[in-house]
Design a protein around this motif. Structure first.
Motif, PDB file in Angstrom:
ATOM      1  N   HIS A  22       4.162   8.877   0.328  1.00  0.00           N
ATOM      2  CA  HIS A  22       4.548   9.864  -0.676  1.00  0.00           C
ATOM      3  C   HIS A  22       3.922  11.199  -0.264  1.00  0.00           C
ATOM      4  O   HIS A  22       2.715  11.277  -0.068  1.00  0.00           O
ATOM      5  N   ILE A  23       4.740  12.234  -0.133  1.00  0.00           N
ATOM      6  CA  ILE A  23       4.255  13.527   0.340  1.00  0.00           C
ATOM      7  C   ILE A  23       4.424  14.587  -0.745  1.00  0.00           C
ATOM      8  O   ILE A  23       5.501  14.726  -1.314  1.00  0.00           O
ATOM      9  N   HIS A  24       3.347  15.293  -0.994  1.00  0.00           N
ATOM     10  CA  HIS A  24       3.398  16.421  -1.947  1.00  0.00           C
ATOM     11  C   HIS A  24       3.436  17.695  -1.173  1.00  0.00           C
ATOM     12  O   HIS A  24       2.815  17.866  -0.189  1.00  0.00           O
ATOM     13  N   MET A  77       0.846  -1.181   0.000  1.00  0.00           N
ATOM     14  CA  MET A  77       0.000   0.000   0.000  1.00  0.00           C
ATOM     15  C   MET A  77       0.885   1.235   0.000  1.00  0.00           C
ATOM     16  O   MET A  77       1.863   1.311   0.733  1.00  0.00           O
ATOM     17  N   ILE A  78       0.508   2.192  -0.811  1.00  0.00           N
ATOM     18  CA  ILE A  78       1.183   3.489  -0.876  1.00  0.00           C
ATOM     19  C   ILE A  78       0.224   4.524  -0.304  1.00  0.00           C
ATOM     20  O   ILE A  78      -0.951   4.546  -0.669  1.00  0.00           O
ATOM     21  N   ALA A  79       0.698   5.369   0.591  1.00  0.00           N
ATOM     22  CA  ALA A  79      -0.115   6.472   1.096  1.00  0.00           C
ATOM     23  C   ALA A  79       0.334   7.751   0.409  1.00  0.00           C
ATOM     24  O   ALA A  79       1.536   7.973   0.233  1.00  0.00           O
ATOM     25  N   TYR A  80      -0.626   8.544  -0.003  1.00  0.00           N
ATOM     26  CA  TYR A  80      -0.365   9.852  -0.606  1.00  0.00           C
ATOM     27  C   TYR A  80      -0.828  10.913   0.369  1.00  0.00           C
ATOM     28  O   TYR A  80      -1.997  10.937   0.741  1.00  0.00           O
ATOM     29  N   LEU A  81       0.065  11.798   0.784  1.00  0.00           N
ATOM     30  CA  LEU A  81      -0.268  12.881   1.701  1.00  0.00           C
ATOM     31  C   LEU A  81      -0.070  14.207   0.983  1.00  0.00           C
ATOM     32  O   LEU A  81       0.989  14.456   0.407  1.00  0.00           O
ATOM     33  N   ALA A  82      -1.102  15.033   1.020  1.00  0.00           N
ATOM     34  CA  ALA A  82      -1.038  16.356   0.402  1.00  0.00           C
ATOM     35  C   ALA A  82      -1.848  17.331   1.250  1.00  0.00           C
ATOM     36  O   ALA A  82      -2.671  16.906   2.069  1.00  0.00           O
ATOM     37  N   PRO A  83      -1.633  18.626   1.063  1.00  0.00           N
ATOM     38  CA  PRO A  83      -2.389  19.598   1.853  1.00  0.00           C
ATOM     39  C   PRO A  83      -3.903  19.514   1.645  1.00  0.00           C
ATOM     40  O   PRO A  83      -4.659  19.609   2.597  1.00  0.00           O
ATOM     41  N   GLU A  84      -4.336  19.332   0.384  1.00  0.00           N
ATOM     42  CA  GLU A  84      -5.769  19.261   0.092  1.00  0.00           C
ATOM     43  C   GLU A  84      -6.020  18.319  -1.077  1.00  0.00           C
ATOM     44  O   GLU A  84      -5.627  18.598  -2.205  1.00  0.00           O
ATOM     45  N   ILE A  85      -6.663  17.188  -0.796  1.00  0.00           N
ATOM     46  CA  ILE A  85      -7.040  16.221  -1.835  1.00  0.00           C
ATOM     47  C   ILE A  85      -8.549  16.048  -1.786  1.00  0.00           C
ATOM     48  O   ILE A  85      -9.094  15.845  -0.713  1.00  0.00           O
TER      49      ILE A  85
END
Length: 128
Positions: free
Chosen positions: A126-128, A1-9
């Motif tokens: 993964h962080i944007h 599993m890959i987690a994607y973290l961003a300020p606003e999704i």
């Protein structure tokens, strides 16, 4: 599993982020979307993504803080070391400053994120 973290999704301003995330899913990779905030201007047509995204700051401040505190015992020795570093930073910053309390709040929100990542068996954040 890959987690994607961003300020606003999924925000209009982050189209490339959620398109990348959805592209990975089309290739067969399981992705856990995580957003710091719920978008003020959500992207149209992304209701399904919005409904399965975890929003870290979507609850009242005290609930986020309490949940973070309750999650710490499940995070192991790393959380204990990180808590020691946090306490050191808080003492150095001074307890009467807003930045100090913001740092503590962010730490507790991160504890919630860590618990989610463990429960989802994420191998990559993964962080944007």
């Amino acid at each position: 599993m890959i987690a994607y973290l961003a300020p606003e999704i999924p925000a209009l301003s982050a189209t490339f982020v959620y398109e990348e995330l959805l592209g990975l899913e089309r290739l067969g990779y399981p992705v856990q979307p995580v957003s710091v905030h719920r978008p003020l201007h959500p992207a149209k047509g992304q209701e399904a993504l919005c409904s399965r995204t975890t929003y870290l700051y979507d609850q009242p401040i005290l609930k986020v803080a309490l949940s973070g505190l309750l999650n710490l015992p499940f995070l192991g020795a790393g959380a204990l070391r990180a808590t020691g570093l946090l306490i050191s930073d808080l003492a150095r910053c001074g307890v009467l400053r807003f930045a100090t309390w913001k740092l503590a709040y962010q730490y507790l929100a991160a504890a919630q994120l860590a618990r989610l990542l463990k429960a989802s068996e994420c191998s990559h954040l993964h962080i944007h």
